[in-house]
Structure formats: C-alpha cells, structure tokens
Write an enzyme that holds these catalytic residues in place. Structure first.
Site, PDB file in Angstrom:
ATOM      1  N   LYS A   1      -1.098 -31.214   3.916  1.00  0.00           N
ATOM      2  CA  LYS A   1      -2.527 -30.916   4.067  1.00  0.00           C
ATOM      3  C   LYS A   1      -3.190 -31.732   5.172  1.00  0.00           C
ATOM      4  O   LYS A   1      -4.398 -31.951   5.160  1.00  0.00           O
ATOM      5  CB  LYS A   1      -3.255 -31.130   2.742  1.00  0.00           C
ATOM      6  CG  LYS A   1      -2.923 -30.083   1.684  1.00  0.00           C
ATOM      7  CD  LYS A   1      -3.766 -30.263   0.440  1.00  0.00           C
ATOM      8  CE  LYS A   1      -5.228 -30.002   0.693  1.00  0.00           C
ATOM      9  NZ  LYS A   1      -6.054 -30.193  -0.521  1.00  0.00           N
TER      10      LYS A   1
ATOM     11  N   CYS B   1     -16.585 -18.220   4.579  1.00  0.00           N
ATOM     12  CA  CYS B   1     -15.599 -19.164   5.122  1.00  0.00           C
ATOM     13  C   CYS B   1     -16.090 -20.566   4.814  1.00  0.00           C
ATOM     14  O   CYS B   1     -17.266 -20.868   5.021  1.00  0.00           O
ATOM     15  CB  CYS B   1     -15.443 -18.983   6.631  1.00  0.00           C
ATOM     16  SG  CYS B   1     -14.389 -20.218   7.439  1.00  0.00           S
TER      17      CYS B   1
ATOM     18  N   TYR C   1       0.844  -1.177   0.000  1.00  0.00           N
ATOM     19  CA  TYR C   1       0.000   0.000   0.000  1.00  0.00           C
ATOM     20  C   TYR C   1       0.891   1.242   0.000  1.00  0.00           C
ATOM     21  O   TYR C   1       2.106   1.157   0.109  1.00  0.00           O
ATOM     22  CB  TYR C   1      -0.974  -0.043   1.178  1.00  0.00           C
ATOM     23  CG  TYR C   1      -1.829  -1.290   1.196  1.00  0.00           C
ATOM     24  CD1 TYR C   1      -2.374  -1.789   0.013  1.00  0.00           C
ATOM     25  CD2 TYR C   1      -2.088  -1.984   2.370  1.00  0.00           C
ATOM     26  CE1 TYR C   1      -3.155  -2.940   0.005  1.00  0.00           C
ATOM     27  CE2 TYR C   1      -2.863  -3.140   2.368  1.00  0.00           C
ATOM     28  CZ  TYR C   1      -3.385  -3.617   1.189  1.00  0.00           C
ATOM     29  OH  TYR C   1      -4.152  -4.754   1.183  1.00  0.00           O
TER      30      TYR C   1
END
Length: 639
Positions: free
Chosen positions: A429, A361, A167
């Site tokens: 995972k 979500c 930014y």
C-alpha cells in the site's frame, strides 16, 4: 519526455491526438430510463477538456427488456438526441467519442426489473434462470445492429463491442459459461457463432470508415473450462476478418474472484494484464489497448516505448484528476492528483445504490458535479484556519485556495498526511503514503502551512480568523483488561509504523481493515498470526473487491481468522475469550478502531467569538478517507 504518449494514431478514418483513452466505466449518471443527462455530459466534457484523446461512453444497453435503470441506454431511437448532445460536448472540447455496446447478461440483475439473459440454464439454488432461445438470440443480434445505427446517427467516432466480463457475448464464447448443446454451444466454432453474428450486425450498420473496437478478456480466471488465451487469440484473428480493428484487452468475470480484475484494487500490481495484451497483439497483428492499473504517465510511456501496446486505458487516473492528460503534456507531473486504487468511490460507490446515486472518487469529490462546482472566486475572501493536516484538511485548503480564500493550515506534528501515511505502511500500500506525501507537497506549494503548531482555544480567541475547519483526526482505541500487564500488547498503528518489532505467535484483536493490515505485515515477516473479531464477519469495513484480495492474502500467509470471538482478558499464556478458550501467543496487537479526538474546547472558542466552524473527517467520526476528503471538499465549498 512523453513523446510516445502524445504521438497521434490513425484507425481507419479516425485520428486520435494521443494514445490515452478514457474507458467505458459505469457511472450510473443516466436517469432511470437510460437517458443521457446533463450530469453525464459534463462529466465526459470535463475529461475531453482535460486532453483525453477518446472518451468511450459506458456500457450502453442495446436490448430494451434487459436494460437496467441508470445505465446508459441506446436501445430506442428516442435516445439518439441525448447521445448527440453528449458527442457534441466531447467534440467541442477537442476530444473524440466512442460508445460501448453492451448486453449485461447476469449483471443486469442489480435491477430487478431488467430481464436476465444467459446462454444456458443457470442454477442459483432456489431457482434456475433459463438460457435464451434461438428467437431471443436473433432478437439480441438485431438489437446490436440497431444500436450501432443509432450510434452513427448520434455522431460517435467509433464503436466498441463489449465481449468481456461475464456479459452475454463473453458468456457465449466461454466454455466455462456456455453449456448449450446446439449450434451455439459445445465446440469453439459454435461458441464463436453468437459474438461473430453480433460483430457482423454492428459492422453492417456503421460506415466502412468508422473503427470497430472489441473489449475482450485475455483469458478466464478461476473458471473451470473457461477461455484460454490461445482461444482468445484464435477468436480475435477471426474477428479481424469480420471487420474488428482494435482489441481492448481486459480480464475478469462476476461469477468468481476474478471480478477483482475488472476494477483492480491497490493490491494488484500496475499493468498486471499487459503481458497478456502484448502477446495477443503480437500473435494477431492487431492494434491493442493496454488495460489494468495504468495510473502514472511514466509507466504508460514505458509500455508504448517498449512496443507492448498501441494505446493505454487511463480511466481512474482521469477520475482522480480530469486534467491528468494536459498536466502530463505540459510537464506538470507534480500537480497531478493520482489514483491509488482504493476503489472506495469508483467501485464501492457504483455498487452502493442505496447511499450513492452515482460514482465518486476518494481523491476527487467533484465527480458528477462538474457543471455546478466551478470554483468561482469568492466575492468576499476570508481567512480560514484549518486545524489538522490530514487528507481532509489538505483537501479543504486546496479548494479554499482555488476559490480565492486565504487558507492557513496548522498541523501539530512535523508532517502532513495524517492516517493516510500510516495506511501506506501496510504491505502493498505504498501508493497511499506516496499520495499523502504528494498531496502534502502540493499543499505546501499553494497554501500557508504551519507544522509543529498546536491551535489552542486561546489562539483562536486572540487572532479571530473568519472561519475555522476542525480536522484534528482520531487516535486508536486502546483496550484495557484486568490482567493486561501479564502479556506484551501494542497498538496496530505502532506495528505498521515500525515502532514495534514482534516475533513468534501474535494475536490481533480486531478483524477490520487495520487489524488485517497488521496481520499482513506481521505474517509477511514470519510471525504466526491469529486474528480474532467479536462480530460475525472479518473485514466488514472493506469494500467488496478489496475484501477478496485481502482475504486471498490472509489465506496465502496462513493467517488464522476467528470471528464471533470476544476477548475478556489477557494472561501469561495469551488471550482469554469469553467462552473460556485461551489462544496462546507471545504478543497481542490491538486493532479495534479509532476514536475522534476531542474538539470541544476549539468549538467553544469559536462559539464565544461568533466564528463559523465545521468539524470534518475523523474528528467528526472515524471513517474512510473518502469521507474525510469529501467533507473537506464540501466544507471549503460552503465557506
């Protein structure tokens, strides 16, 4: 047990009741004019109610011309009233409210109406975005000060200055982004000039008793001449003298692959940035917040107990479960719905401006619907059969139970979890399978579950439940070639589940997520792997951040990726492409997607008995886990 997490902390006149912070995650819940909405208020209030010490309201735009739609704005006095309603709601639930003052630089280009401000000229090929001039610099500095004044009037308890992630302030500070040749560029001292002026403007417009935080990158990743951690430490020491109290230490920029550190996917380790934060804390002597995949209470507690940081950001943990903090405090760890870093809802949902109005979500479809979805008890409780124990079916069972219905879940196998269990077998995972197991245990504790049980049309007709949810899932597509018997071939799921042990050269047919995970598994075990995909892109079904990390892993493992390659046959040598090319191999792995299991007979049985039914998840169409859980949630809400 979690004494460090629940020790209060004093920062100037602000006392936080614990060390857990909800960070300033973009939600896109503001309206087009940047106004605080009832939806945003309910979202924040729910997490304050859940026990969070401090909610930091997200990326609040300070400069009107560069304020993108649906981001929170604080660039006009007319917006103060909405912010006051938000802070009042957070305070009413026992929390404290902070606001993150933000000017987005290049990132605001996601809204074509927003003005892009950069420290120096940026060539984008077809055109060049000019760097801002000194008058614009002064204008933006003034805007930060005015935004701070509004934040104080709106009742915020602290202010955070966003000085990271590419930014505008970060772009001025970083030598990799700032190429000016005036007093705002060049030397480190010059590059500090703009962000320090902003800090001074903010500090001048807030009470001496109010704390000022800055979110700052620990260093610049993948950026030539970018910030070093030594430069960041030097800047933070100066910022302390200008009135900054707390360092919120992050990483990432949107120009390079370092964007993965902003919303880190499952592929990155827990606490990957903690050692950086700890070093900065030690060398500056400043209060420091640890950031970066801190999703579990035990891990957060250990970071504080080891004196590495003073507070912890647990953002996505509270997206997945808004009651996370209360559950930890009450010792209900087994009831927590944990984030798995899938990024499907929080990041992919944020960037998918066409299909999703705001974030969601995978593990909590209630996000953004906190006010209207209150799980009131059903006036006419029903017995609802759920056929299939994958994540969609389990989500439906949980919501039905909360609403006062009697869910009965039937699973044909000996375990719950479905495809999520298989997903968790891929390297790195394990969180996926852990989550599936955790969800299964929670389902078993609250619902009637029958494992090793097939639901037949006859069973439906005989027992006539009030409703049926069909969640029988999908199975891998098995390819068939004229000479397939000449080459050993297996399904990717069997590779991931350890049912097939392969060695030597392997070709994986299918370059989607499952194919790449199989390639990862095989290459990690020493196989030489080639992935072929008939479409023009590998990993097309991956979200943008996961795609970066997965492709980095493929390069690391030296997996060869070949797109626009259609397989026509197998032979003794290997696979045969339509082009006539033969790719030699010892084994072939099929990973070309899944097909829904046929639910026609179950549907017909329901129709014949006038039983309402719904088909959800992969049984409806093979897609992401986010879709399955979301459909399970809404199906249960509609009963």
């Amino acid at each position: 047990m979690y004494d460090h997490l629940f020790t209060p902390i004093q920062i100037r006149d602000l006392e936080l009741k614990n060390r857990i912070i909800l960070p300033a995650m973009g939600t896109r819940m503001a309206n087009e004019k940047g106004e605080v909405t009832d939806r945003l208020i309910a979202y924040h209030a729910e997490r304050a109610k859940g026990g969070c010490a401090l909610n930091i309201v997200e990326v609040a735009a300070v400069h009107r011309p560069s304020s993108p739609a649906h981001f929170v704005w604080i660039c006009e006095d007319s917006l103060i009233e909405g912010h006051r309603k938000l802070t009042d709601a957070i305070h009413a639930q026992g929390g404290k409210a902070g606001i993150q003052l933000w000017q987005g630089g290049l990132a605001v280009s996601m809204d074509p109406k927003a003005q892009v401000l950069l420290p120096s000229d940026m060539n984008l090929g077809k055109y060049t975005i000019p760097g801002i001039n000194k008058e614009q610099i002064k204008e933006v500095i003034t805007c930060y000060g005015e935004a701070a004044r509004r934040a104080v009037e709106a009742g915020y308890d602290c202010i955070e200055f966003h000085l990271a992630h590419n930014y505008l302030p970060h772009s001025f500070l970083s030598g990799g982004l700032n190429h000016r040749d005036d007093e705002y560029g060049g030397s480190f001292e010059n590059r500090c000039r703009f962000p320090l002026a902003v800090i001074d403007a903010i500090r001048a417009n807030m009470p001496e008793t109010m704390p000022l935080f800055i979110r700052i990158d620990a260093h610049d990743d993948f950026l030539e001449n970018g910030l070093t951690i030594e430069e960041v430490i030097a800047f933070c020491k100066i910022a302390k003298e200008h009135g900054v109290d707390v360092l919120d230490v992050s990483r990432g920029n949107i120009l390079t692959a370092a964007t993965i550190y902003e919303v880190p996917p499952i592929d990155l380790p827990h606490g990957f940035n903690i050692e950086n934060a700890s070093r900065i804390r030690k060398e500056t002597g400043m209060l420091t917040i640890g950031v970066g995949r801190i999703n579990h209470a035990d891990f957060a507690q250990s970071l504080l107990a080891e004196d590495k940081v003073d507070m912890v950001v647990m953002g996505r943990a509270q997206l997945a479960d808004p009651q996370f903090v209360n559950k930890v405090k009450e010792g209900r760890i087994n009831d927590i719905v944990h984030c798995v870093g899938c990024n499907q809802g929080c990041y992919d949902g944020f960037t998918d401006v066409i299909n999703r109005p705001f974030i969601t979500c995978m593990r909590n479809p209630q996000i953004g619907h906190e006010a209207e979805h209150r799980f009131e008890k059903a006036k006419d409780p029903k017995t609802v059969w759920i056929v299939g124990g994958g994540v969609g079916g389990m989500e439906a069972a949980k919501i039905l139970k909360e609403r006062g219905h009697h869910p009965v879940l039937f699973e044909a196998s000996d375990h719950l979890g479905g495809q999520f269990i298989i997903a968790g077998q891929a390297p790195g995972k394990k969180e996926m399978s852990d989550a599936a197991i955790e969800m299964g245990e929670q389902t078993l504790r609250c619902c009637e579950v029958h494992l090793n049980t097939m639901v037949t049309p006859e069973k439906i007709k005989e027992e006539k439940p009030d409703n049926v949810l069909i969640a029988i899932g999908a199975v891998p597509i098995d390819l068939h070639f004229a000479h397939e018997d000449q080459k050993h071939h297996v399904l990717a799921n069997d590779v991931l589940m350890g049912k097939e042990e392969l060695q030597g050269k392997v070709v994986v047919i299918g370059g989607g997520l499952v194919g790449l995970e199989a390639a990862d598994d095989l290459a990690s075990k020493g196989c030489s792997v080639t992935v072929v995909e008939m479409k023009d892109a590998i990993g097309a079904d991956l979200g943008s951040l996961r795609k970066i990390t997965v492709m980095m892993k493929m390069k690391q493992l030296q997996v060869e990726l070949k797109s626009e390659c259609k397989v026509s046959d197998l032979n003794e040598e290997g696979i045969v492409l339509e082009s006539g090319e033969i790719i030699p191999c010892d084994h072939v792995v099929y990973a070309v997607g899944s097909r829904s299991l046929d639910s026609t007979s179950l549907v017909e049985a329901c129709k014949s008995c006038n039983i309402p039914y719904q088909i959800i998840g992969d049984a409806k169409a093979a897609r992401r886990a986010l879709n399955a859980i979301e459909e399970g949630y809404y199906a249960a809400m509609e009963v």
